[in-house]
Design a protein around this motif. Sequence first.
Motif, mmCIF file in Angstrom:
data_model
loop_
_atom_site.group_PDB
_atom_site.id
_atom_site.type_symbol
_atom_site.label_atom_id
_atom_site.label_comp_id
_atom_site.label_asym_id
_atom_site.label_seq_id
_atom_site.Cartn_x
_atom_site.Cartn_y
_atom_site.Cartn_z
ATOM 1 N N ASP A 1 0.831 -0.375 -3.830
ATOM 2 C CA ASP A 1 1.335 -1.040 -4.975
ATOM 3 C C ASP A 1 0.401 -0.879 -6.303
ATOM 4 O O ASP A 1 0.950 -0.545 -7.200
ATOM 5 C CB ASP A 1 1.564 -2.498 -4.706
ATOM 6 N N TRP A 2 -0.829 -0.915 -5.913
ATOM 7 C CA TRP A 2 -1.620 -0.676 -7.032
ATOM 8 C C TRP A 2 -1.681 0.802 -7.809
ATOM 9 O O TRP A 2 -1.830 0.620 -8.919
ATOM 10 C CB TRP A 2 -3.236 -0.769 -6.550
ATOM 11 N N PHE A 3 -1.072 1.719 -7.022
ATOM 12 C CA PHE A 3 -1.038 3.142 -7.508
ATOM 13 C C PHE A 3 0.093 3.656 -7.601
ATOM 14 O O PHE A 3 0.670 4.965 -7.650
ATOM 15 C CB PHE A 3 -1.856 4.150 -6.953
ATOM 16 N N ASP A 4 1.353 2.642 -7.365
ATOM 17 C CA ASP A 4 2.747 2.948 -7.737
ATOM 18 C C ASP A 4 3.172 3.995 -6.657
ATOM 19 O O ASP A 4 3.709 5.090 -7.073
ATOM 20 C CB ASP A 4 3.089 3.316 -8.964
ATOM 21 N N LEU A 5 2.838 3.742 -5.205
ATOM 22 C CA LEU A 5 3.017 4.780 -4.261
ATOM 23 C C LEU A 5 3.992 4.598 -3.334
ATOM 24 O O LEU A 5 4.415 4.951 -2.287
ATOM 25 C CB LEU A 5 1.835 5.177 -3.634
ATOM 26 N N ALA A 6 4.321 3.093 -3.586
ATOM 27 C CA ALA A 6 5.278 2.544 -2.123
ATOM 28 C C ALA A 6 6.751 3.445 -1.894
ATOM 29 O O ALA A 6 6.893 3.428 -0.720
ATOM 30 C CB ALA A 6 5.676 1.147 -2.572
ATOM 31 N N ASP A 7 7.223 3.878 -2.886
ATOM 32 C CA ASP A 7 8.334 4.623 -2.719
ATOM 33 C C ASP A 7 8.086 6.247 -2.289
ATOM 34 O O ASP A 7 9.095 6.914 -1.923
ATOM 35 C CB ASP A 7 9.396 4.726 -3.999
ATOM 36 N N LEU A 8 6.834 6.410 -2.194
ATOM 37 C CA LEU A 8 6.472 7.865 -2.049
ATOM 38 C C LEU A 8 5.846 8.053 -0.649
ATOM 39 O O LEU A 8 5.324 8.984 -0.104
ATOM 40 C CB LEU A 8 5.465 8.470 -2.901
ATOM 41 N N ARG A 9 5.651 7.079 0.299
ATOM 42 C CA ARG A 9 4.889 7.042 1.488
ATOM 43 C C ARG A 9 5.249 8.291 2.133
ATOM 44 O O ARG A 9 4.280 8.794 2.835
ATOM 45 C CB ARG A 9 5.289 5.771 2.316
ATOM 46 N N ASP A 10 6.542 8.562 2.419
ATOM 47 C CA ASP A 10 6.812 9.669 3.459
ATOM 48 C C ASP A 10 7.140 10.987 2.675
ATOM 49 O O ASP A 10 7.419 11.915 3.326
ATOM 50 C CB ASP A 10 8.144 9.224 4.012
ATOM 51 N N ARG A 11 6.794 10.960 1.366
ATOM 52 C CA ARG A 11 6.642 12.294 0.846
ATOM 53 C C ARG A 11 5.606 13.095 0.968
ATOM 54 O O ARG A 11 4.395 12.593 0.835
ATOM 55 C CB ARG A 11 6.870 12.149 -0.707
ATOM 56 N N PRO A 12 5.854 14.589 1.338
ATOM 57 C CA PRO A 12 4.663 15.400 1.457
ATOM 58 C C PRO A 12 4.080 15.500 0.160
ATOM 59 O O PRO A 12 4.536 15.687 -0.928
ATOM 60 C CB PRO A 12 5.176 16.837 1.896
ATOM 61 N N ALA A 13 2.625 15.559 0.189
ATOM 62 C CA ALA A 13 1.906 15.747 -1.115
ATOM 63 C C ALA A 13 2.228 16.824 -1.847
ATOM 64 O O ALA A 13 2.330 16.638 -3.117
ATOM 65 C CB ALA A 13 0.321 15.649 -0.777
#
Length: 206
Positions: free
Chosen positions: A103-115
Amino acid sequence: MSDLLVEDLAVARGGVPVLEGVSFRVAPGRGLVLRGPNGIGKTTLLRAIAGLQPPLSGRVEGAGERAGYASHADGIKPALTVAETLGFWADLYRAELPEAVYDWFDLADLRDRPAGTLSAGQGRRLGLARLAVIGREVLLLDEPTVSLDAASVRRFAAFIRDRHLAQGGIAVLATHIDLGLELPEIDLTPHRAAPEARGGSDEAFL
């Protein structure tokens, strides 16, 4: 936690002196912003404070193993997902991975995305999320908001203010933008190395 002390520091890039006589002290829970034109030596100064290169003279106290340095590079492996990347850093530093970091870095919806599939801004947010994992008391940050949109800049500033500094950490940031952190600033322009020290070199390459 002790202060970060920089005393009469002189640094060089590529063997050419760029800054001299830089002194400041930053107490726990406080931060400092480094200002100055491109090429003045902000990156070189931060690298010297972090111990990544030796200074020409002067001393640094309170950094060493306490310090974490973040530059323009995000340091992410394209094949790993966002969650795997954060887990890798947590394992590397033998640290707990705070669930709230997503949440701090707005990554919640990107957890399973390859970098490797992230946009430049998303990749930058993931790279900065490392700061919440490594557990370093002193953060030395070189243009940390490159590629971030306005909302992400505010999130990053909130992390520094409300998480890192509020818990007694120290932050030294080189940036050209206003992060809204109300931190003291130091202009490095008066500390530019004398022309004779620079050897008459072209400043465009510094």
